[in-house]
Design an enzyme around this catalytic site. Structure first.
Site, PDB file in Angstrom:
ATOM      1  N   ASP A 174      -7.980  -1.586   5.637  1.00 43.94           N
ATOM      2  CA  ASP A 174      -7.838  -0.381   6.347  1.00 43.94           C
ATOM      3  C   ASP A 174      -7.784   0.918   5.618  1.00 43.94           C
ATOM      4  O   ASP A 174      -7.814   2.031   6.278  1.00 43.94           O
ATOM      5  CB  ASP A 174      -6.579  -0.631   7.293  1.00 43.94           C
ATOM      6  CG  ASP A 174      -5.040  -0.707   6.783  1.00 43.94           C
ATOM      7  OD1 ASP A 174      -5.417  -1.730   5.544  1.00 43.94           O
ATOM      8  OD2 ASP A 174      -4.380  -0.061   6.825  1.00 43.94           O
ATOM      9  N   GLY A 196      -4.221  -5.160   6.480  1.00 42.65           N
ATOM     10  CA  GLY A 196      -5.408  -4.277   6.995  1.00 42.65           C
ATOM     11  C   GLY A 196      -6.104  -4.756   8.278  1.00 42.65           C
ATOM     12  O   GLY A 196      -6.465  -3.941   8.889  1.00 42.65           O
ATOM     13  N   ARG A 215     -13.925  -7.214  -0.174  1.00 45.53           N
ATOM     14  CA  ARG A 215     -13.304  -7.052   0.922  1.00 45.53           C
ATOM     15  C   ARG A 215     -12.529  -5.614   1.044  1.00 45.53           C
ATOM     16  O   ARG A 215     -11.828  -5.218  -0.011  1.00 45.53           O
ATOM     17  CB  ARG A 215     -12.274  -7.951   1.259  1.00 45.53           C
ATOM     18  CG  ARG A 215     -11.205  -7.905   2.137  1.00 45.53           C
ATOM     19  CD  ARG A 215     -10.052  -7.250   1.918  1.00 45.53           C
ATOM     20  NE  ARG A 215      -9.048  -7.196   2.996  1.00 45.53           N
ATOM     21  CZ  ARG A 215      -7.968  -6.282   3.133  1.00 45.53           C
ATOM     22  NH1 ARG A 215      -7.668  -5.238   2.075  1.00 45.53           N
ATOM     23  NH2 ARG A 215      -7.075  -6.138   4.130  1.00 45.53           N
ATOM     24  N   THR A 272       0.875  -1.006  -0.131  1.00 44.39           N
ATOM     25  CA  THR A 272      -0.143   0.151   0.076  1.00 44.39           C
ATOM     26  C   THR A 272       0.728   1.080  -0.101  1.00 44.39           C
ATOM     27  O   THR A 272       1.880   1.372   0.772  1.00 44.39           O
ATOM     28  CB  THR A 272      -0.981  -0.085   1.338  1.00 44.39           C
ATOM     29  OG1 THR A 272      -1.732  -1.057   1.205  1.00 44.39           O
ATOM     30  CG2 THR A 272      -1.552   1.292   1.474  1.00 44.39           C
TER      31      THR A 272
HETATM   32  N1  GLY Z   1      -3.324  -2.261   3.861  1.00 45.46           N
HETATM   33  C1  GLY Z   1      -3.919  -2.444   2.770  1.00 45.46           C
HETATM   34  C2  GLY Z   1      -5.010  -3.709   2.812  1.00 45.46           C
HETATM   35  O1  GLY Z   1      -4.925  -4.618   3.994  1.00 45.46           O
HETATM   36  O2  GLY Z   1      -5.907  -3.671   2.305  1.00 45.46           O
END
Ligand code: GLY
Length: 284
Positions: free
Chosen positions: A184, A207, A181, A153
């Site tokens: 975070d 996340g 889905r 990310t």
């Molecule tokens: N941090 C990225 C995710 O889990 O979607």
């Protein structure tokens, strides 16, 4: 991929710095920085992101303004090259804060952002990665969340000459995730947060644990209690690991220009530039 990641974050930082140098605000700087990262296939954002279980790219992004607490987020979008641009339009032009799926894409299109085909976001490297993963999943049950795979990310935090801070985060989420889905990254306070009175934070990593701790807000609040961002970022990652066995990284910046960078993954590419670096010619 190490050099590609370092080059990517340096190019992105240079783009953000250019925005700040011409006097634009922190919000513009984090948007432009994240656009460069989304356009770079090295990272899990925009084109080149990890594929979901159905072989599609599904993207999430959030941008937040520390001066006003205005925010814009998109989740599960499949036809936007730069989801952070749509998030910014939401922040600037909508009374709502968050749009998902088709509604988000419709909003983006109505505000002049072109839509693309999902196939335009898919690259051969990721088709092969998903194929490999799914082939082995049946026999070996590999750890989906092992830090070496599945987390890339992108994010940015910035402080402008007016003393305002901002943050933005963008992701393709986790490899082989279930369609729909949401991680975070695009949730306020989890993968991204900004408040001039506390701090701007952007997180990367697995996340689900980050969401459970609302980690970006957790960290920002601790900066407001008088702790140094450098210390708080390290504490946040320690908390992530000790409380929910999570892994990831954080960049954290307050309105005084103090910053912290921490991760418990084997690597996390980052770049930073301050006006002091600029005058002394330092590159980090
Ligand atoms: N941090 C990225 C995710 O889990 O979607």
């Amino acid at each position: 991929m190490v050099e590609a990641h370092l080059n990517g974050v340096r190019r992105a930082m240079a783009a953000g710095w250019q925005v700040l140098s011409r006097g634009a605000d922190a919000l513009d700087a984090v948007e432009e920085t994240v656009v460069v990262l989304e356009d770079d296939e090295t990272f899990d954002a925009g084109r080149g992101s990890f594929l979901n279980r159905d072989g599609k790219v599904q993207l999430d992004a959030l941008i937040m303004d520390g001066a006003t607490l205005r925010a814009g987020g998109v989740g599960c979008v499949e036809h936007l090259r730069n989801p952070v641009r749509a998030a910014r339009k939401i922040l600037s032009e909508s009374s709502h804060v968050y749009f998902v799926g088709e509604g988000a894409e419709k909003f983006a299109a109505q505000h002049g952002i072109p839509l693309c085909k999902n196939e335009d976001l898919v690259i051969a490297r990721e088709v092969e990665r998903l194929r490999e993963f799914q082939a082995h999943a049946a026999e070996q049950k590999p750890n989906l969340f092992a830090p070496a795979i599945s987390h890339d990310t992108v994010g940015a935090v910035a402080l402008d000459r007016h003393g305002n801070i901002a943050a933005a985060t963008s992701t393709g989420g986790t490899l082989n995730k279930a369609p729909g889905r949401l991680g975070d990254s695009s949730l306020i306070g989890c993968g991204c947060y900004a408040d001039n009175k506390t701090a701007a934070a952007s997180t990367t990593g697995w996340g689900e644990p980050i969401m459970k701790l609302v980690l970006a807000k957790w960290a920002a609040d601790r900066v407001a209690s008088g702790n140094l961002p450098e210390w708080v970022a390290a504490e946040a990652i320690h908390y992530l690991q000790s409380r929910v066995q999570g892994h990831g990284g954080m960049i954290l910046l307050d309105a005084r220009g103090r910053f912290g960078i921490a991760h418990n993954t084997p690597r996390m590419a980052w770049a930073v530039k301050t006006s002091a670096d600029e005058s002394s010619g330092i590159e980090r």
